[in-house]
Enzyme design. Structure first.
Site, PDB file in Angstrom:
ATOM      1  N   ASP A 151      48.541  71.429  76.633  1.00 29.58           N
ATOM      2  CA  ASP A 151      49.880  70.944  76.312  1.00 29.58           C
ATOM      3  C   ASP A 151      50.993  71.967  76.484  1.00 29.58           C
ATOM      4  O   ASP A 151      52.126  71.715  76.062  1.00 29.58           O
ATOM      5  CB  ASP A 151      49.908  70.400  74.882  1.00 29.58           C
ATOM      6  CG  ASP A 151      49.574  71.461  73.845  1.00 29.58           C
ATOM      7  OD1 ASP A 151      49.031  72.511  74.226  1.00 29.58           O
ATOM      8  OD2 ASP A 151      49.848  71.228  72.650  1.00 29.58           O
ATOM      9  N   GLU A 152      50.713  73.120  77.086  1.00 31.51           N
ATOM     10  CA  GLU A 152      51.794  74.081  77.304  1.00 31.51           C
ATOM     11  C   GLU A 152      51.510  74.955  78.517  1.00 31.51           C
ATOM     12  O   GLU A 152      50.356  75.194  78.881  1.00 31.51           O
ATOM     13  CB  GLU A 152      52.025  74.947  76.063  1.00 31.51           C
ATOM     14  CG  GLU A 152      50.854  75.799  75.667  1.00 31.51           C
ATOM     15  CD  GLU A 152      51.160  76.723  74.493  1.00 31.51           C
ATOM     16  OE1 GLU A 152      52.275  77.304  74.456  1.00 31.51           O
ATOM     17  OE2 GLU A 152      50.284  76.878  73.623  1.00 31.51           O
TER      18      GLU A 152
ATOM     19  N   ASP B 279      56.401  73.081  76.392  1.00 26.39           N
ATOM     20  CA  ASP B 279      55.455  72.811  75.307  1.00 26.39           C
ATOM     21  C   ASP B 279      55.585  71.341  74.914  1.00 26.39           C
ATOM     22  O   ASP B 279      56.644  70.911  74.445  1.00 26.39           O
ATOM     23  CB  ASP B 279      55.776  73.723  74.113  1.00 26.39           C
ATOM     24  CG  ASP B 279      54.667  73.737  73.074  1.00 26.39           C
ATOM     25  OD1 ASP B 279      53.619  73.103  73.309  1.00 26.39           O
ATOM     26  OD2 ASP B 279      54.853  74.382  72.025  1.00 26.39           O
TER      27      ASP B 279
END
Length: 388
Positions: free
Chosen positions: A109-110, A14
Site C-alpha cells: 500500500d505504499e 500511501d
C-alpha cells in the site's frame, strides 16, 4: 540559494486504510461503518488494517483482534484477503509506472516514486502527484495520501500529516520550517525508549533535537545519533531503488486456539509451504534457506533455519524441511503461531545435470501445471488430498 529545479523530486504515495478501504469499496454496505481487517471477532490474530471509522475508537494496526473488539464492539471484522489486495496493489503500481520507472514499493500500500526525470514529459511534479491521486480515485475508487519533497525521508513524513486523502508539499527552501514544530517521535529511528531518553533532556520537538551537537548524539545513541543529527536537518541522500531485491518470502498464521496436535501443525505447514513456493515461482526465484518460526501461548518466539545444497521453489521440499525443523524443536507447549520463510534467494536456476535427478524435474513440471490450473480456475480448483 541553489536553484530549486536542481533538487530531486520524490513522491511518497500511501494508500489510506488500504485493506479496509478495498473491502468497503467492494461491499457498499460497509461504507461508513467501522471495519477491521485481520481476523474474526473471536479470533486470535492481530489487526492488519482498520477503517477511519474504527480508528476513532482507538483501533490500530498490530492490535490484538480481541482488544480491537473491546474498543469497538460494533466493528465489522473481516479476514485478510491477501490475493485481492495484491491484485489491487498491482493495479496501483501500473498507474505509477505510467509516470516513472523509478518506483520503489515498500509494501502493498505504499511506494516511493522519483519523478525528477518525468517533468519534461508530464509537467510539474505537483501536477504528476495530483494526477496519480485522481487516477487512483477514478479508476480504483480508492484514496491515497501523497507527500512531495526533495528526499525520501521528507516525502514519507509529508504523506502522513494530512491523512486521509492528503497532499503535502515540502519545498526545499522551507525544510526546517516544516520539520521544526514536529514531535521527535516523527523522526525515523525514534522509538519509545529513544523518545524517553530525549524527553529526559527536554528534547520534545525536531527543533529541540537540532540544537544538540553531533558528538553528544553519537555518544548517547551511537550510529543512531548520527542518523538523528542528519534527519533533524532534513538530510537524506538515499536514492529511490526501483530494482529492490527481494530478500525473503514467508507466510505465517495465528491459530484461533493454541495447537499441539502434530498432524494439524504439519497440515498448516503444508499450506504455508504451498503459498511460499507459489510466491517464489511468481517472482522467478528459488531459495536455499528455510526458516521455521513458532510462537508459544506465552508469546515466546523461536526460529530455526536450515540451508540446503540446491536452491528450490518446490512446495514439497520446503514442506519437508520445515517439518524436519518442527520435529527437532520437541514442542512441550501448544503453539499460537507458526510460519515458514525462504531466504538466501537467487534468480539463477541450476541446470539438471544428472539422469538421477529426473524425479526432481518431473516434480518441477508438475508444479508448473498445478500453478497454471489454479491461475485459470481459481485457488480452490485443485488441492492436496491431505488438506481436504
Amino acid at each position: 540559494m541553489e536553484d530549486l529545479a536542481n533538487y530531486r523530486k520524490i513522491l511518497h504515495v500511501d494508500m489510506d486504510a488500504f485493506y479496509a478501504s478495498v473491502e468497503q469499496r467492494d461491499d457498499p454496505s460497509l461504507l461508513g461503518k467501522p471495519v477491521v481487517v485481520g481476523g474474526r471477532l473471536n479470533g486470535r490474530g492481530v489487526v492488519s488494517a482498520a477503517s477511519y471509522e474504527a480508528r476513532k475508537y482507538g483501533v490500530r494496526s498490530a492490535m490484538p483482534v480481541a482488544e480491537a473488539a473491546r474498543c469497538c464492539p460494533d466493528a465489522v471484522f473481516l479476514p485478510v484477503n491477501a490475493k485481492k489486495y495484491r491484485e489491487v496493489s498491482w493495479q496501483i503500481r501500473q498507474i505509477f509506472l505510467t509516470y516513472t520507472p523509478m518506483v520503489e514499493p515498500l509494501s502493498l500500500d505504499e511506494a516511493f516514486l522519483d519523478v525528477t526525470g518525468s517533468t519534461r514529459l508530464f509537467g510539474p511534479a505537483e501536477s504528476i502527484a495530483l494526477t496519480i491521486k485522481q487516477r487512483i480515485r477514478q479508476e480504483l475508487s480508492l484514496t491515497a495520501s501523497v507527500g512531495f519533497a526533495c528526499n525520501k525521508f521528507l516525502a514519507k513524513l509529508a504523506s502522513d500529516l494530512k491523512k486521509p486523502d492528503g497532499f503535502v508539499v515540502v519545498q526545499p527552501d522551507k525544510v526546517q520550517e516544516f520539520l521544526d514544530p514536529l514531535p521527535i517521535e516523527r523522526i525515523w529511528g525514534v522509538g519509545e525508549k529513544t523518545a524517553e531518553q530525549l524527553h529526559s533532556y527536554r528534547i520534545n520537538t525536531v527543533k529541540d533535537l537540532r540544537s544538540l551537537e553531533l558528538k553528544f548524539l553519537t555518544k548517547l545513541f551511537g550510529s543512531l545519533g548520527s542518523q538523528l543529527y542528519q534527519l533533524a536537518r532534513g538530510i537524506d541522500h538515499r536514492p529511490v531503488e526501483s530494482d529492490r531485491v527481494v530478500k525473503s518470502i514467508g507466510r505465517e498464521t495465528t491459530f484461533e486456539s493454541d495447537i499441539s496436535d502434530g498432524d494439524l501443525l504439519e497440515k498448516t505447514l503444508l499450506m504455508l509451504a504451498i503459498d511460499v513456493g507459489r510466491s517464489l515461482r511468481k517472482e522467478a526465484l528459488r531459495g536455499r534457506t528455510i526458516t521455521l518460526k513458532v510462537r508459544y501461548e506465552d508469546f515466546r518466539t523461536l526460529s530455526r533455519s536450515r540451508t540446503i545444497h540446491r536452491a528450490t521453489d518446490l512446495d514439497d521440499v520446503i514442506f519437508q524441511e520445515a517439518c524436519s525443523l518442527l520435529r527437532e524443536l520437541s514442542l512441550r507447549q501448544p503453539l499460537r503461531l507458526i510460519g515458514v520463510t525462504m531466504s538466501n534467494l537467487t534468480d539463477q536456476h541450476e541446470n539438471q545435470i544428472s539422469l538421477f535427478e529426473e524425479p526432481q524435474l518431473e516434480r518441477e513440471n508438475l508444479t508448473k501445471v498445478l500453478d497454471l490450473v489454479k491461475e485459470k480456475y481459481g485457488e480452490k480448483s485443485i488441492t492436496r488430498a491431505r488438506l481436504l
